[in-house]
Design a protein around this motif. Structure first.
Motif, PDB file in Angstrom:
ATOM      1  N   ASP A 161       0.847  -1.185   0.000  1.00 31.72           N
ATOM      2  CA  ASP A 161       0.000   0.000   0.000  1.00 31.72           C
ATOM      3  C   ASP A 161       0.889   1.243   0.000  1.00 31.72           C
ATOM      4  N   PRO A 162       0.652   2.213  -0.889  1.00 30.84           N
ATOM      5  CA  PRO A 162       1.527   3.388  -0.981  1.00 30.84           C
ATOM      6  C   PRO A 162       1.668   4.153   0.329  1.00 30.84           C
ATOM      7  N   VAL A 163       0.596   4.260   1.095  1.00 31.16           N
ATOM      8  CA  VAL A 163       0.665   4.987   2.359  1.00 31.16           C
ATOM      9  C   VAL A 163       1.590   4.257   3.335  1.00 31.16           C
ATOM     10  N   ARG A 164       1.448   2.927   3.416  1.00 35.19           N
ATOM     11  CA  ARG A 164       2.307   2.147   4.319  1.00 35.19           C
ATOM     12  C   ARG A 164       3.764   2.218   3.863  1.00 35.19           C
ATOM     13  N   HIS A 165       3.969   2.225   2.553  1.00 35.34           N
ATOM     14  CA  HIS A 165       5.335   2.305   2.039  1.00 35.34           C
ATOM     15  C   HIS A 165       5.958   3.668   2.347  1.00 35.34           C
ATOM     16  N   LEU A 166       5.138   4.714   2.399  1.00 36.01           N
ATOM     17  CA  LEU A 166       5.647   6.025   2.786  1.00 36.01           C
ATOM     18  C   LEU A 166       6.134   5.996   4.232  1.00 36.01           C
ATOM     19  N   LEU A 167       5.392   5.331   5.100  1.00 31.44           N
ATOM     20  CA  LEU A 167       5.813   5.194   6.489  1.00 31.44           C
ATOM     21  C   LEU A 167       7.106   4.385   6.595  1.00 31.44           C
ATOM     22  N   CYS A 168       7.293   3.426   5.680  1.00 28.76           N
ATOM     23  CA  CYS A 168       8.520   2.623   5.683  1.00 28.76           C
ATOM     24  C   CYS A 168       9.744   3.496   5.427  1.00 28.76           C
ATOM     25  N   ARG A 169       9.598   4.549   4.641  1.00 26.60           N
ATOM     26  CA  ARG A 169      10.732   5.432   4.385  1.00 26.60           C
ATOM     27  C   ARG A 169      11.225   6.065   5.677  1.00 26.60           C
ATOM     28  N   GLY A 170      10.300   6.514   6.507  1.00 24.23           N
ATOM     29  CA  GLY A 170      10.686   7.095   7.785  1.00 24.23           C
ATOM     30  C   GLY A 170      11.336   6.077   8.704  1.00 24.23           C
ATOM     31  N   LEU A 171      10.797   4.861   8.711  1.00 24.59           N
ATOM     32  CA  LEU A 171      11.370   3.815   9.550  1.00 24.59           C
ATOM     33  C   LEU A 171      12.747   3.388   9.059  1.00 24.59           C
ATOM     34  N   LEU A 172      12.950   3.389   7.730  1.00 22.41           N
ATOM     35  CA  LEU A 172      14.269   3.057   7.192  1.00 22.41           C
ATOM     36  C   LEU A 172      15.300   4.113   7.602  1.00 22.41           C
ATOM     37  N   LEU A 173      14.915   5.380   7.550  1.00 23.28           N
ATOM     38  CA  LEU A 173      15.815   6.431   8.006  1.00 23.28           C
ATOM     39  C   LEU A 173      16.175   6.211   9.470  1.00 23.28           C
ATOM     40  N   GLN A 174      15.190   5.891  10.283  1.00 22.11           N
ATOM     41  CA  GLN A 174      15.435   5.633  11.700  1.00 22.11           C
ATOM     42  C   GLN A 174      16.376   4.443  11.883  1.00 22.11           C
ATOM     43  N   THR A 287      -7.997   4.297   2.202  1.00 23.93           N
ATOM     44  CA  THR A 287      -8.045   3.000   1.516  1.00 23.93           C
ATOM     45  C   THR A 287      -8.711   3.059   0.151  1.00 23.93           C
ATOM     46  N   GLY A 288      -9.422   4.154  -0.126  1.00 27.78           N
ATOM     47  CA  GLY A 288     -10.117   4.249  -1.400  1.00 27.78           C
ATOM     48  C   GLY A 288     -11.458   3.558  -1.419  1.00 27.78           C
ATOM     49  N   MET A 289     -11.914   3.070  -0.256  1.00 28.99           N
ATOM     50  CA  MET A 289     -13.230   2.406  -0.180  1.00 28.99           C
ATOM     51  C   MET A 289     -13.814   2.629   1.205  1.00 28.99           C
ATOM     52  N   THR A 290     -15.118   2.431   1.329  1.00 31.55           N
ATOM     53  CA  THR A 290     -15.758   2.575   2.630  1.00 31.55           C
ATOM     54  C   THR A 290     -15.521   1.318   3.463  1.00 31.55           C
TER      55      THR A 290
END
Length: 303
Positions: A161-174, A287-290
């Motif tokens: 999921d693109p949003v989760r992958h964005l969070l992974c960038r921050g965790l990788l930096l950490q 998520t793009g859905m209800t």
């Protein structure tokens, strides 16, 4: 191509760490049996190898590096290397393929070619000039913290999921700072580490769901900093604001309830949303859905 010697991350000037913006490309982990050998290969990008069990020998450009449990090695791109498990009970390792600086350049779906194949130069993700021209190899200082970061990255990355992958960038930096930053930092680098620690405290605070009626701003200000200051630091470290992160955590909790067959109202309540309408809007935005569509899709898949 720069030839690389070994460098101890605890030595040298660490200020280059304050300007990296790493991008995770591929994440995997697994076990290998005793005497297992990975053939010689070349990488498109950099590979961070963290060994958590057993011992392996990674030979980079003809030089062997002993990687025991709780050690790490960063293998640079386009350098011939091979890996061999040398412990009798096998080994376990995490491997993260990444760029030091974010880029939108698309690479082939794989991450390596095996000898004698070569990688076209225009496909190589070489290190920026400010990265130390050496193989980064060292000991994990805090095994517990490092394992938690690797586990969190694993859990988010596998969601595709693109949003989760964005969070992974921050965790990788950490993770990179945890492994590479020395204990004694110059003042400017020490400031970067203080910001990272504050962002970590906020992230841990927001991982525990709390009622929607409880203000995130009030909760964050219990740490002794203004909300605006914390928002600036958190966004600089993780790429998103605290409220966005908190809603991501809440929606993930709601998904678990929905996958277990819980009603939408129950999912909202357990995730900390006491306003079903607001819950539906946040869920749809992320998520793009209800929630009801998500639950229906899960039910069809499980049928």
């Amino acid at each position: 191509m720069r030839m690389r010697s070994q460098v101890n991350p605890s030595e040298g000037d660490p200020r280059w760490l304050s300007i990296i913006s790493p991008q995770l490309r591929i994440f995997w982990h697994g076990r290998n049996p005793a005497k297992w050998v990975e053939p010689a290969r070349r990488l498109y990008d950099h590979e961070l190898v963290v060994v958590t069990e057993g011992t392996c020998r990674i030979t980079v450009a003809g030089r062997p590096y002993c990687c025991e449990a709780n050690t790490f090695l960063v293998v640079p791109p386009d350098i011939l290397h091979e890996t061999q498990c040398v412990s009798g009970h096998g080994m376990h390792r995490y491997c993260l393929h990444f760029d030091w600086i974010h880029s939108d350049v698309k690479l082939p779906p794989g991450f390596c070619v095996f000898h004698p194949a070569r990688i076209p130069r225009h496909l190589l993700r070489l290190a920026p000039s400010f990265i130390p021209p050496a193989v980064l190899h060292g000991t994990v200082r805090d095994a517990s913290e490092t394992t938690q970061l690797l586990t969190r990255i694993r859990d988010l990355w596998q969601k595709q999921d693109p949003v989760r992958h964005l969070l992974c960038r921050g965790l990788l930096l950490q993770l990179l700072l945890e492994l590479l930053a020395p204990a004694g930092l110059p003042p400017e680098a020490a400031g970067e580490t203080a910001d990272l620690r504050l962002a970590q405290r906020v992230r841990h605070l927001l991982q525990v769901p709390f009622p929607q009626t409880k203000s995130i701003q009030a909760e964050i200000e219990t740490l002794g900093y203004s909300y605006a200051h914390v928002c600036r630091i958190f966004k600089r470290v993780y790429g998103v604001r605290p409220l966005f992160y908190a809603n991501v955590m809440r929606v993930e909790k709601a998904k678990v309830v929905l996958k277990e067959g819980g009603a939408v109202e129950k999912a909202a309540r357990q995730a900390g949303f006491n306003d079903p309408g607001y819950f539906t809007r946040v869920f749809h935005k992320l998520t793009g859905m209800t929630p009801r569509v998500f639950a229906a899709r899960v039910a069809r898949h499980q049928a």
